[in-house]
Design an enzyme around this catalytic site. Structure first.
Site, PDB file in Angstrom:
ATOM      1  N   SER A 193       0.834  -1.204   0.000  1.00  0.00           N
ATOM      2  CA  SER A 193       0.000   0.000   0.000  1.00  0.00           C
ATOM      3  C   SER A 193       0.868   1.253   0.000  1.00  0.00           C
ATOM      4  O   SER A 193       1.660   1.451  -0.914  1.00  0.00           O
ATOM      5  CB  SER A 193      -0.964  -0.039   1.181  1.00  0.00           C
ATOM      6  OG  SER A 193      -1.938   0.970   1.080  1.00  0.00           O
ATOM      7  N   ASP A 346      -9.984  -3.558  -5.464  1.00  0.00           N
ATOM      8  CA  ASP A 346      -9.147  -2.601  -4.748  1.00  0.00           C
ATOM      9  C   ASP A 346      -9.175  -1.271  -5.483  1.00  0.00           C
ATOM     10  O   ASP A 346      -8.942  -1.217  -6.697  1.00  0.00           O
ATOM     11  CB  ASP A 346      -7.717  -3.145  -4.663  1.00  0.00           C
ATOM     12  CG  ASP A 346      -6.748  -2.197  -3.975  1.00  0.00           C
ATOM     13  OD1 ASP A 346      -7.208  -1.220  -3.330  1.00  0.00           O
ATOM     14  OD2 ASP A 346      -5.528  -2.424  -4.075  1.00  0.00           O
ATOM     15  N   HIS A 376      -7.998  -4.909  -0.837  1.00  0.00           N
ATOM     16  CA  HIS A 376      -6.948  -4.126  -0.195  1.00  0.00           C
ATOM     17  C   HIS A 376      -6.857  -4.477   1.291  1.00  0.00           C
ATOM     18  O   HIS A 376      -7.862  -4.512   1.996  1.00  0.00           O
ATOM     19  CB  HIS A 376      -7.228  -2.626  -0.346  1.00  0.00           C
ATOM     20  CG  HIS A 376      -6.028  -1.780  -0.098  1.00  0.00           C
ATOM     21  ND1 HIS A 376      -5.170  -1.397  -1.102  1.00  0.00           N
ATOM     22  CD2 HIS A 376      -5.515  -1.260   1.050  1.00  0.00           C
ATOM     23  CE1 HIS A 376      -4.196  -0.668  -0.590  1.00  0.00           C
ATOM     24  NE2 HIS A 376      -4.383  -0.576   0.714  1.00  0.00           N
TER      25      HIS A 376
END
Length: 407
Positions: A193, A346, A376
């Protein structure tokens, strides 16, 4: 008198129950759970618990008790840490940066790979403890020396500090490879991320450091790469899918970049971007660069009129430090090979696709792994039984397979 004493004791459970009911309603009214996701009930439960802690944290913040970020991290760090008997785990400090080193105990006939890992969490969540078991798993399964970086975060620090901490930790590690028994030709940088943002920036930054070993490969797991075009297909398709909804992502972005939340709409619709800049970046960030199979239900939107006041507030997002996707072609052509992992459900999926295209256009080798039932944040759940998901195991297996392939 007894009734007066009992009142506060009864009020607290009633309050906590009321908050729980509120977040359950919010979840069902605002959240999308795609049919492709496995264990949908478990997914809903986890998201309700996530919302519950975030909401309680926000209430604490409004009351001036503590920030939401610290409240959430407190609960994250309550997880039991189990040290692997096959590893030596050492807590260190590289200057002001806390790091955790994971080294296999078994003897090795040659220097091992080194993996520098940057956790996710939007610069708000995550910690060394929260990712302890994940880094232990990587060190054990790949027989590598893993360095987990505990960069400083919001609310005490903002994103320039986070990125500088990541760079400083990387430089320190690269200068100490012999001490840790790491092969200077097999050092990987890995990030999840917002940790992927750190990896991309570090890969670019180190190109000018001929005094340091060259990074062998960059590993990016559903990374955040830009805040310029937030109307890409995945931003439309997955804006209400946990655990990174558009609302939460923009909130993290504004907090970490010190942007007033009142400008959130301008960031989303791109009205803070001067037309000349957008014309330059469009060749790299346009939805035209996304393969057609990822454009289901995508609607091309007319750019909003330029807002100079919004530009003055949010122009920091146009810096390459926040959007490494806008680095020049000459930079991308020099980058190390990459392993890119994306999840279909995501909001950041298309950032990975754009990065993949930019690397391939410049002849940089790319290995891409896409998880159709992934979402995610699934990475950190890989060993959290009974709350792990098949996509979490797929992700970790793909990651381990790639690292083991670096010889």
């Amino acid at each position: 008198m007894c009734a007066l004493l009992l009142a506060p004791l009864l009020a607290l459970p009633a309050f906590l129950l009321g908050v729980l009911v509120w977040v359950i309603l919010e979840h069902f009214l605002t959240t999308d759970v795609p049919p492709v996701l496995q264990h949908r009930l478990k997914f809903r439960f986890l998201h309700c618990m996530f919302l519950y802690v975030v909401t309680l944290g926000n209430i604490n913040e409004k009351l001036g008790i503590c920030s939401m970020a610290k409240f959430f991290r407190f609960f994250q760090d309550c997880m039991i840490i189990r040290n692997d008997p096959k590893l030596v785990v050492t807590n260190l400090r590289y200057g002001t940066v806390p790091v955790r080193l994971f080294q296999p105990k078994a003897a090795s006939f040659r220097p091992r790979r080194g993996v520098i890992f940057y956790h996710g969490g939007g610069g708000i969540l995550g910690s060394l403890d929260a990712y302890h078991s994940l880094c232990s798993f990587l060190a054990r399964e790949t027989d590598s020396v893993v360095l987990s970086v505990g960069y400083r975060m919001y609310p005490d620090y903002h994103s320039p500090t986070m990125i500088q901490d990541c760079i400083n930790a990387c430089i320190h590690f690269l200068k100490s490879l012999n001490t840790y028994g790491v092969d200077s030709k097999r050092v990987l940088v890995c990030g999840e991320s917002v940790g992927g943002l750190a990896v991309a920036l570090i890969s670019q930054f180190l190109l000018n450091r001929s005094d340091l070993p060259r990074i062998r490969a960059q590993i990016l797991i559903y990374p955040f790469f830009q805040a310029i075009n937030l109307q890409l297909p995945s931003f439309q398709q997955s804006q209400n899918i946990p655990f990174l909804t558009r609302k939460f992502m923009i909130s993290c972005l504004c907090n970490c970049a010190s942007i007033d939340p009142s400008w959130q709409d301008a960031i989303v619709n791109g009205s803070y971007i001067p037309p000349k800049m957008w014309k330059k970046y469009q060749k790299w960030l346009s939805a035209d660069n996304i393969p057609q199979e990822f454009k289901k239900n995508y609607r091309s939107l007319v750019p909003s009129p330029f807002n100079e006041a919004a530009y003055l507030e949010a122009q920091i997002l146009l810096d390459v430090k926040y959007s490494p996707l806008i680095a020049e072609d000459e930079i991308f052509a020099q980058l190390p090979e990459a392993f890119l992992l994306s999840c279909e459900n995501d909001i950041l999926r298309d950032d990975t696709l754009l990065y993949k295209k930019r690397l391939e256009d410049q002849g940089v080798p790319v290995t891409w792994y896409h998880i159709e039932d992934g979402f995610h944040g699934s990475m950190i759940l890989f060993d959290k039984k009974p709350f792990s998901f098949p996509c979490s195991l797929k992700l970790m297996n793909a990651l381990v397979c790639y690292i083991n392939g670096i010889q």
